[in-house]
Design a protein around this motif. Structure first.
Motif, PDB file in Angstrom:
ATOM      1  N   ASN A 131      38.101  -8.513  23.942  1.00  0.00           N
ATOM      2  CA  ASN A 131      38.393  -7.763  22.723  1.00  0.00           C
ATOM      3  C   ASN A 131      38.609  -8.699  21.532  1.00  0.00           C
ATOM      4  OD1 ASN A 131      40.700  -8.659  23.986  1.00  0.00           O
ATOM      5  ND2 ASN A 131      41.914  -6.861  23.486  1.00  0.00           N
ATOM      6  N   TYR A 132      39.204  -9.870  21.747  1.00  0.00           N
ATOM      7  CA  TYR A 132      39.370 -10.843  20.663  1.00  0.00           C
ATOM      8  C   TYR A 132      38.022 -11.442  20.250  1.00  0.00           C
ATOM      9  CZ  TYR A 132      44.361 -10.716  21.730  1.00  0.00           C
ATOM     10  OH  TYR A 132      45.650 -10.318  21.945  1.00  0.00           O
ATOM     11  N   ILE A 133      37.192 -11.718  21.233  1.00  0.00           N
ATOM     12  CA  ILE A 133      35.895 -12.317  20.952  1.00  0.00           C
ATOM     13  C   ILE A 133      35.009 -11.334  20.185  1.00  0.00           C
ATOM     14  CG2 ILE A 133      33.813 -13.260  22.018  1.00  0.00           C
ATOM     15  CD1 ILE A 133      35.713 -14.166  24.322  1.00  0.00           C
ATOM     16  N   LEU A 134      34.995 -10.074  20.594  1.00  0.00           N
ATOM     17  CA  LEU A 134      34.194  -9.065  19.890  1.00  0.00           C
ATOM     18  C   LEU A 134      34.749  -8.773  18.499  1.00  0.00           C
ATOM     19  CD1 LEU A 134      33.356  -6.661  22.825  1.00  0.00           C
ATOM     20  CD2 LEU A 134      31.856  -8.289  21.689  1.00  0.00           C
ATOM     21  N   ALA A 135      36.047  -8.842  18.338  1.00  0.00           N
ATOM     22  CA  ALA A 135      36.635  -8.681  17.000  1.00  0.00           C
ATOM     23  C   ALA A 135      36.207  -9.827  16.091  1.00  0.00           C
ATOM     24  CB  ALA A 135      38.151  -8.614  17.098  1.00  0.00           C
ATOM     25  N   ALA A 136      36.170 -11.047  16.615  1.00  0.00           N
ATOM     26  CA  ALA A 136      35.719 -12.191  15.820  1.00  0.00           C
ATOM     27  C   ALA A 136      34.242 -12.054  15.468  1.00  0.00           C
ATOM     28  CB  ALA A 136      35.962 -13.495  16.586  1.00  0.00           C
ATOM     29  N   ALA A 137      33.426 -11.565  16.404  1.00  0.00           N
ATOM     30  CA  ALA A 137      32.006 -11.367  16.118  1.00  0.00           C
ATOM     31  C   ALA A 137      31.796 -10.283  15.065  1.00  0.00           C
ATOM     32  CB  ALA A 137      31.264 -11.017  17.399  1.00  0.00           C
ATOM     33  N   THR A 138      32.605  -9.249  15.107  1.00  0.00           N
ATOM     34  CA  THR A 138      32.511  -8.185  14.101  1.00  0.00           C
ATOM     35  C   THR A 138      32.891  -8.715  12.723  1.00  0.00           C
ATOM     36  OG1 THR A 138      33.040  -6.546  15.778  1.00  0.00           O
ATOM     37  CG2 THR A 138      33.319  -5.882  13.480  1.00  0.00           C
ATOM     38  N   ILE A 139      33.940  -9.497  12.659  1.00  0.00           N
ATOM     39  CA  ILE A 139      34.362 -10.078  11.379  1.00  0.00           C
ATOM     40  C   ILE A 139      33.302 -11.047  10.863  1.00  0.00           C
ATOM     41  CG2 ILE A 139      36.100 -11.572  10.322  1.00  0.00           C
ATOM     42  CD1 ILE A 139      37.924  -9.536  11.198  1.00  0.00           C
ATOM     43  N   ALA A 140      32.625 -11.762  11.774  1.00  0.00           N
ATOM     44  CA  ALA A 140      31.578 -12.692  11.356  1.00  0.00           C
ATOM     45  C   ALA A 140      30.358 -11.948  10.833  1.00  0.00           C
ATOM     46  CB  ALA A 140      31.180 -13.590  12.524  1.00  0.00           C
TER      47      ALA A 140
END
Length: 165
Positions: A131-140
Protein backbone atom coordinates in the motif's frame (compact mmCIF):
# COMPACT_ATOMS: atom_id res chain seq x y z
CA UNK A 1 20.29 7.25 -40.84
CA UNK A 2 19.03 9.20 -37.84
CA UNK A 3 15.75 7.30 -37.85
CA UNK A 4 17.67 4.00 -37.93
CA UNK A 5 19.17 4.82 -34.52
CA UNK A 6 15.75 4.10 -33.02
CA UNK A 7 16.40 0.43 -33.79
CA UNK A 8 19.30 0.38 -31.34
CA UNK A 9 18.05 -0.45 -27.86
CA UNK A 10 19.02 1.42 -24.71
CA UNK A 11 21.12 -1.38 -23.13
CA UNK A 12 23.41 -1.38 -26.18
CA UNK A 13 24.06 2.35 -25.80
CA UNK A 14 24.31 2.34 -22.00
CA UNK A 15 28.02 1.54 -21.60
CA UNK A 16 29.32 3.87 -24.36
CA UNK A 17 27.07 6.64 -23.05
CA UNK A 18 28.39 6.10 -19.54
CA UNK A 19 31.98 6.30 -20.79
CA UNK A 20 31.29 9.55 -22.65
CA UNK A 21 29.53 11.12 -19.67
CA UNK A 22 32.37 10.04 -17.38
CA UNK A 23 34.99 11.55 -19.72
CA UNK A 24 33.05 14.82 -19.80
CA UNK A 25 32.91 14.86 -15.99
CA UNK A 26 29.13 14.88 -15.80
CA UNK A 27 28.61 11.87 -13.52
CA UNK A 28 26.68 12.60 -10.32
CA UNK A 29 25.29 15.87 -11.66
CA UNK A 30 22.08 17.18 -13.12
CA UNK A 31 23.86 17.64 -16.44
CA UNK A 32 24.66 13.94 -16.53
CA UNK A 33 20.98 13.15 -16.08
CA UNK A 34 19.55 15.73 -18.47
CA UNK A 35 21.95 16.25 -21.40
CA UNK A 36 22.16 12.63 -22.66
CA UNK A 37 18.36 12.41 -22.64
CA UNK A 38 17.89 15.52 -24.78
CA UNK A 39 19.42 14.08 -27.93
CA UNK A 40 16.96 11.62 -29.38
CA UNK A 41 16.13 10.56 -32.93
CA UNK A 42 12.41 10.69 -32.15
CA UNK A 43 12.61 14.44 -31.54
CA UNK A 44 14.52 15.05 -34.74
CA UNK A 45 12.04 12.97 -36.72
CA UNK A 46 9.00 14.70 -35.17
CA UNK A 47 10.43 18.17 -35.82
CA UNK A 48 11.35 17.23 -39.38
CA UNK A 49 7.83 16.04 -40.12
CA UNK A 50 6.38 19.22 -38.68
CA UNK A 51 8.74 21.50 -40.60
CA UNK A 52 8.00 19.69 -43.87
CA UNK A 53 4.34 20.56 -43.37
CA UNK A 54 4.97 24.29 -43.03
CA UNK A 55 4.12 26.24 -46.19
CA UNK A 56 7.18 27.40 -48.12
CA UNK A 57 5.28 30.52 -49.18
CA UNK A 58 5.63 32.01 -45.68
CA UNK A 59 9.40 31.70 -45.78
CA UNK A 60 9.57 32.99 -49.35
CA UNK A 61 7.42 36.02 -48.49
CA UNK A 62 9.68 36.85 -45.55
CA UNK A 63 12.79 36.59 -47.74
CA UNK A 64 11.18 38.88 -50.33
CA UNK A 65 10.42 41.36 -47.53
CA UNK A 66 14.12 41.42 -46.67
CA UNK A 67 14.46 38.94 -43.83
CA UNK A 68 17.60 36.85 -43.51
CA UNK A 69 17.58 33.14 -42.75
CA UNK A 70 17.92 33.59 -38.98
CA UNK A 71 15.18 36.21 -38.85
CA UNK A 72 12.85 33.99 -40.88
CA UNK A 73 13.44 31.20 -38.39
CA UNK A 74 13.20 33.42 -35.30
CA UNK A 75 10.13 35.47 -36.33
CA UNK A 76 8.13 33.04 -38.47
CA UNK A 77 9.11 29.39 -38.09
CA UNK A 78 9.77 29.33 -34.33
CA UNK A 79 6.45 30.93 -33.29
CA UNK A 80 4.58 28.53 -35.59
CA UNK A 81 6.40 25.54 -34.08
CA UNK A 82 5.37 26.31 -30.50
CA UNK A 83 2.83 23.41 -30.35
CA UNK A 84 5.31 20.81 -31.58
CA UNK A 85 8.04 22.06 -29.26
CA UNK A 86 5.73 21.95 -26.26
CA UNK A 87 4.58 18.44 -27.16
CA UNK A 88 8.18 17.35 -27.63
CA UNK A 89 9.11 18.82 -24.25
CA UNK A 90 6.25 16.92 -22.64
CA UNK A 91 7.25 13.67 -24.38
CA UNK A 92 10.86 14.02 -23.25
CA UNK A 93 9.84 15.00 -19.74
CA UNK A 94 7.61 11.95 -19.53
CA UNK A 95 10.37 9.66 -20.77
CA UNK A 96 12.90 11.12 -18.35
CA UNK A 97 10.46 11.19 -15.46
CA UNK A 98 9.98 7.44 -15.88
CA UNK A 99 13.66 6.71 -16.51
CA UNK A 100 15.15 4.09 -14.24
CA UNK A 101 18.28 2.53 -15.71
CA UNK A 102 20.19 5.66 -16.76
CA UNK A 103 19.76 7.49 -13.42
CA UNK A 104 20.73 4.28 -11.64
CA UNK A 105 23.96 4.09 -13.65
CA UNK A 106 24.82 7.79 -13.84
CA UNK A 107 24.26 8.82 -10.23
CA UNK A 108 25.29 7.58 -6.84
CA UNK A 109 24.49 10.75 -4.90
CA UNK A 110 21.34 10.53 -2.77
CA UNK A 111 20.47 14.15 -3.58
CA UNK A 112 20.11 13.24 -7.27
CA UNK A 113 17.76 10.31 -6.73
CA UNK A 114 14.90 10.44 -9.23
CA UNK A 115 11.34 9.37 -8.48
CA UNK A 116 11.59 5.88 -9.94
CA UNK A 117 14.77 5.12 -8.01
CA UNK A 118 13.10 6.41 -4.88
CA UNK A 119 10.16 4.07 -5.40
CA UNK A 120 12.54 1.16 -6.00
CA UNK A 121 14.42 1.91 -2.79
CA UNK A 122 11.08 2.36 -1.06
CA UNK A 123 10.11 -1.09 -2.30
CA UNK A 124 13.22 -2.69 -0.83
CA UNK A 125 12.72 -0.81 2.41
CA UNK A 126 9.04 -1.74 2.77
CA UNK A 127 8.83 -4.96 0.77
CA UNK A 128 5.72 -6.29 2.49
CA UNK A 129 3.72 -3.03 2.58
CA UNK A 130 2.44 -2.72 -0.98
CA UNK A 131 0.00 0.00 0.00
CA UNK A 132 2.92 2.40 0.65
CA UNK A 133 4.58 1.48 -2.63
CA UNK A 134 1.38 1.98 -4.64
CA UNK A 135 0.72 5.28 -2.88
CA UNK A 136 4.22 6.45 -3.88
CA UNK A 137 3.60 5.34 -7.47
CA UNK A 138 0.30 7.23 -7.53
CA UNK A 139 1.96 10.38 -6.22
CA UNK A 140 4.71 9.99 -8.84
CA UNK A 141 2.08 9.79 -11.60
CA UNK A 142 0.20 12.94 -10.51
CA UNK A 143 2.63 15.51 -12.03
CA UNK A 144 2.48 13.76 -15.38
CA UNK A 145 -1.31 13.62 -15.36
CA UNK A 146 -1.45 17.30 -14.43
CA UNK A 147 0.99 18.16 -17.21
CA UNK A 148 -0.99 16.15 -19.74
CA UNK A 149 -4.31 17.75 -18.85
CA UNK A 150 -2.77 21.23 -18.89
CA UNK A 151 -1.19 20.79 -22.34
CA UNK A 152 -3.61 18.30 -23.87
CA UNK A 153 -4.56 20.55 -26.77
CA UNK A 154 -0.94 21.24 -27.79
CA UNK A 155 -0.07 17.54 -27.68
CA UNK A 156 -2.99 16.51 -29.84
CA UNK A 157 -2.49 19.37 -32.32
CA UNK A 158 1.22 18.68 -32.73
CA UNK A 159 0.77 14.96 -33.26
CA UNK A 160 -2.18 15.56 -35.59
CA UNK A 161 -0.32 18.02 -37.83
CA UNK A 162 3.16 16.47 -37.73
CA UNK A 163 2.36 13.81 -40.33
CA UNK A 164 0.32 16.00 -42.69
CA UNK A 165 1.76 17.63 -45.74
Amino acid sequence: MIFATLLVTAPVVLIPLFLVVRELGMLDSYAGLIIPAIFNAFGIFLLRQFYLGLPKELEEAAVIDGCGHWRVYWNIVLPMSRPILSALAIFFFLANWNAFVWPLVATSDQDLTVVQLGIASFQTQYSSNWNYILAAATIAALPMLTLFFAFQRQIVESVKTSGLK
